[in-house]
Design a protein around this motif. Structure first.
Motif, PDB file in Angstrom:
ATOM      1  N   LEU A 225      80.979 -13.464  46.823  1.00 12.47           N
ATOM      2  CA  LEU A 225      80.326 -12.389  47.562  1.00 12.47           C
ATOM      3  C   LEU A 225      80.110 -12.835  48.996  1.00 12.47           C
ATOM      4  N   VAL A 226      80.486 -11.974  49.957  1.00 12.50           N
ATOM      5  CA  VAL A 226      80.294 -12.254  51.379  1.00 12.50           C
ATOM      6  C   VAL A 226      79.473 -11.110  51.965  1.00 12.50           C
ATOM      7  N   ILE A 227      78.323 -11.447  52.542  1.00  5.62           N
ATOM      8  CA  ILE A 227      77.428 -10.433  53.100  1.00  5.62           C
ATOM      9  C   ILE A 227      76.970 -10.876  54.477  1.00  5.62           C
ATOM     10  N   GLY A 228      76.393  -9.943  55.232  1.00  2.00           N
ATOM     11  CA  GLY A 228      75.903 -10.243  56.567  1.00  2.00           C
ATOM     12  C   GLY A 228      74.453  -9.841  56.716  1.00  2.00           C
ATOM     13  N   ILE A 229      73.790 -10.426  57.676  1.00  2.00           N
ATOM     14  CA  ILE A 229      72.391 -10.096  57.968  1.00  2.00           C
ATOM     15  C   ILE A 229      72.344  -8.873  58.869  1.00  2.00           C
ATOM     16  N   GLU A 230      71.545  -7.905  58.482  1.00  2.00           N
ATOM     17  CA  GLU A 230      71.337  -6.711  59.298  1.00  2.00           C
ATOM     18  C   GLU A 230      70.140  -6.879  60.215  1.00  2.00           C
ATOM     19  N   ALA A 231      69.087  -7.471  59.688  1.00  2.00           N
ATOM     20  CA  ALA A 231      67.858  -7.584  60.463  1.00  2.00           C
ATOM     21  C   ALA A 231      67.209  -8.938  60.221  1.00  2.00           C
ATOM     22  N   ASP A 232      66.748  -9.561  61.313  1.00  2.00           N
ATOM     23  CA  ASP A 232      66.014 -10.822  61.262  1.00  2.00           C
ATOM     24  C   ASP A 232      64.906 -10.743  62.305  1.00  2.00           C
ATOM     25  N   PRO A 233      63.962  -9.809  62.134  1.00  2.90           N
ATOM     26  CA  PRO A 233      62.929  -9.589  63.146  1.00  2.90           C
ATOM     27  C   PRO A 233      61.849 -10.654  63.101  1.00  2.90           C
ATOM     28  N   ASP A 234      61.472 -11.132  64.266  1.00  4.14           N
ATOM     29  CA  ASP A 234      60.410 -12.132  64.342  1.00  4.14           C
ATOM     30  C   ASP A 234      59.147 -11.563  64.979  1.00  4.14           C
ATOM     31  N   ARG A 235      59.089 -10.266  65.121  1.00  6.76           N
ATOM     32  CA  ARG A 235      57.936  -9.616  65.722  1.00  6.76           C
ATOM     33  C   ARG A 235      56.884  -9.344  64.644  1.00  6.76           C
ATOM     34  N   PRO A 236      55.606  -9.371  64.972  1.00  2.00           N
ATOM     35  CA  PRO A 236      54.557  -9.209  63.964  1.00  2.00           C
ATOM     36  C   PRO A 236      54.542  -7.835  63.303  1.00  2.00           C
ATOM     37  N   ASP A 237      55.055  -6.828  63.980  1.00  2.00           N
ATOM     38  CA  ASP A 237      55.055  -5.477  63.406  1.00  2.00           C
ATOM     39  C   ASP A 237      56.394  -5.123  62.768  1.00  2.00           C
ATOM     40  N   TRP A 238      57.102  -6.135  62.241  1.00  3.69           N
ATOM     41  CA  TRP A 238      58.461  -5.893  61.732  1.00  3.69           C
ATOM     42  C   TRP A 238      58.477  -4.868  60.602  1.00  3.69           C
ATOM     43  N   LYS A 239      57.390  -4.767  59.838  1.00  4.13           N
ATOM     44  CA  LYS A 239      57.368  -3.827  58.712  1.00  4.13           C
ATOM     45  C   LYS A 239      57.434  -2.373  59.166  1.00  4.13           C
ATOM     46  N   GLU A 240      57.100  -2.109  60.417  1.00  2.19           N
ATOM     47  CA  GLU A 240      57.190  -0.750  60.939  1.00  2.19           C
ATOM     48  C   GLU A 240      58.628  -0.365  61.270  1.00  2.19           C
ATOM     49  N   TRP A 241      59.517  -1.361  61.309  1.00  2.54           N
ATOM     50  CA  TRP A 241      60.888  -1.108  61.725  1.00  2.54           C
ATOM     51  C   TRP A 241      61.909  -1.399  60.638  1.00  2.54           C
ATOM     52  N   PHE A 242      61.592  -2.374  59.786  1.00  2.00           N
ATOM     53  CA  PHE A 242      62.549  -2.783  58.757  1.00  2.00           C
ATOM     54  C   PHE A 242      61.854  -2.904  57.408  1.00  2.00           C
ATOM     55  N   SER A 243      62.652  -2.838  56.356  1.00  4.42           N
ATOM     56  CA  SER A 243      62.079  -2.876  55.013  1.00  4.42           C
ATOM     57  C   SER A 243      61.891  -4.296  54.500  1.00  4.42           C
ATOM     58  N   ARG A 244      62.611  -5.279  55.058  1.00  3.28           N
ATOM     59  CA  ARG A 244      62.508  -6.652  54.615  1.00  3.28           C
ATOM     60  C   ARG A 244      62.523  -7.588  55.833  1.00  3.28           C
ATOM     61  N   ARG A 245      61.881  -8.748  55.674  1.00  2.90           N
ATOM     62  CA  ARG A 245      61.845  -9.711  56.786  1.00  2.90           C
ATOM     63  C   ARG A 245      63.252 -10.211  57.125  1.00  2.90           C
ATOM     64  N   ILE A 246      64.017 -10.531  56.095  1.00  2.50           N
ATOM     65  CA  ILE A 246      65.465 -10.704  56.245  1.00  2.50           C
ATOM     66  C   ILE A 246      66.101  -9.576  55.455  1.00  2.50           C
ATOM     67  N   GLN A 247      66.914  -8.795  56.112  1.00  2.00           N
ATOM     68  CA  GLN A 247      67.532  -7.626  55.465  1.00  2.00           C
ATOM     69  C   GLN A 247      69.049  -7.755  55.559  1.00  2.00           C
TER      70      GLN A 247
END
Length: 386
Positions: A225-247
């Motif tokens: 399986l080969v996958i890529g990272i969509e989101a790696d937000p380091d901002r404190p309000d990341w939950k307002e923008w993404f569903s997972r810390r690493i997505q």
């Protein structure tokens, strides 16, 4: 003067000639020559012989817009798949067990040379948007020899009926999903579980061939399986923008058929969909969760992490695999049989979360974030995910 010897020779010659003439006539009566088959008829026969879903999944009556009607690469049966035993009393087996039997996973097998996309129309149709043509063509240009198919919404139903004929509840769940984007999400997991290869959204552009996605030192026989990272937000309000810390993104996925991540996710979505269906007709409101959590990158990310932390697949030594394992990546990382690519690989040019530009050596696929099959309120944009 006709001697007895000459008469006998003439008689033998006449009898031989009559015998040959008789045989020729019988042969022409029993084996008449057939007119040469037209190329179009040969294509239909080929598609019919392959049960149609092996390429576009279109039945013969819908086969007018076949864009690439050539046969897919044949997979050589391995010992693991070739020694498959009959499944005793399938009705008593769990859905996961039935899927595992129908689509066994061979981690040492090759990645099938398929590229799957789904859209309302095929590129052969006049309705296919010009804005997608360059992106769609890039996958064929970068992958000569691959079977590249754009499966229409209508053809997808026939394809899944064929592939999942022995597990009809999967098809029932697919048809019951109330929103087109949910069907598109579910289709990518289903086609990769059954056939493997690459799934990629219609608004993606291939920058580099998939043959370049893995480092040279990583054996292909060790990756499933080969996958890529969509989101790696380091901002404190990341939950307002993404569903997972690493997505993990699911607009582009490469997999070998039968991979356990796909199997478990297909079983999860199927069971949850049918559970809700028993309560009444499904709607987006009746799901109890948003699309990202039901079929999208949220549940996809959970399925990957669940697999990486499953002791049935891996010897668990030390702490669990979490988002911290993948944050800040700039090169690929292999965990078990899963290779995770950095955010630059499938999201170059988003100008956030340390993603590099499309000309970076680690940039493989560019996603335009069109989401044009969705309502405007659900479209994904680079600056936010919901």
């Amino acid at each position: 003067m006709l001697t007895p010897r000459k008469a006998a020779m003439i008689a033998i010659f006449i009898l031989t000639a009559l015998y040959l003439l008789h045989s020729t006539n019988n042969s022409s009566l029993t084996s008449p020559q057939q007119p040469a088959e037209s190329p179009r008829a040969q294509i239909k026969d080929l598609v019919k012989e392959a049960s149609t879903p092996r390429t576009t999944g279109q039945p013969e009556s819908l086969n007018q817009d076949l864009s690439r009607p050539y046969p897919p690469p044949r997979q050589i049966a391995t010992k693991k798949t070739g020694t498959q035993q009959p499944l005793a009393d399938p009705a008593s087996k769990s859905l996961r067990e039935q899927l595992q039997y129908q689509f066994p996973y061979d981690p040492e097998g090759k990645f099938p040379a398929y590229i799957w996309q789904t859209w309302k129309y095929t590129p052969a149709s006049g309705e296919f948007a010009d804005s997608f043509r360059a992106a769609e063509a890039s996958w064929t240009e970068k992958h000569p020899g691959f079977v590249h198919e754009v499966v229409t919404d209508e053809a997808a139903v026939y394809l899944l009926r064929h592939l999942y004929a022995s597990v009809p509840e999967v098809v029932e769940a697919y048809k019951a999903l109330p929103v087109p984007v949910m069907k598109a999400d579910f289709f990518r997991y289903l086609i990769l579980l059954a056939r493997g290869g690459i799934y990629t959204d219609i608004d993606t552009t291939a920058i580099q061939s998939a043959t370049e996605w893995l480092p040279k030192e990583v054996p292909r026989s060790s990756v499933g399986l080969v996958i890529g990272i969509e989101a790696d937000p380091d901002r404190p309000d990341w939950k307002e923008w993404f569903s997972r810390r690493i997505q993990f993104c699911q607009w582009t996925i490469q997999a070998k058929p039968g991979h356990p991540v796909l199997r478990d996710l297909v079983a999860t979505v199927t069971q949850e969909t049918l559970r809700l269906k028993k309560k009444g007709p499904l709607s987006e409101k009746s799901l109890g969760k948003n699309i990202i959590e039901f079929t999208g990158p949220g549940v996809w990310t959970d399925a990957v992490f669940s697999y990486l932390n499953n002791p049935e697949y891996f010897k668990m030594e030390g702490k669990n695999v979490t988002w911290e394992t993948f944050t800040g990546m700039e090169t690929s990382k292999k965990v078990g049989d899963v290779v995770v690519l950095p955010i630059t690989s499938f999201s170059p040019g988003v100008q956030q979360m340390n993603a590099k530009e499309p000309d970076d050596p680690m940039a493989f696929v560019k996603h335009e974030f069109e989401g044009t099959w969705k309502p405007e309120s659900e479209r994904i944009h680079p600056e936010r995910n919901q």
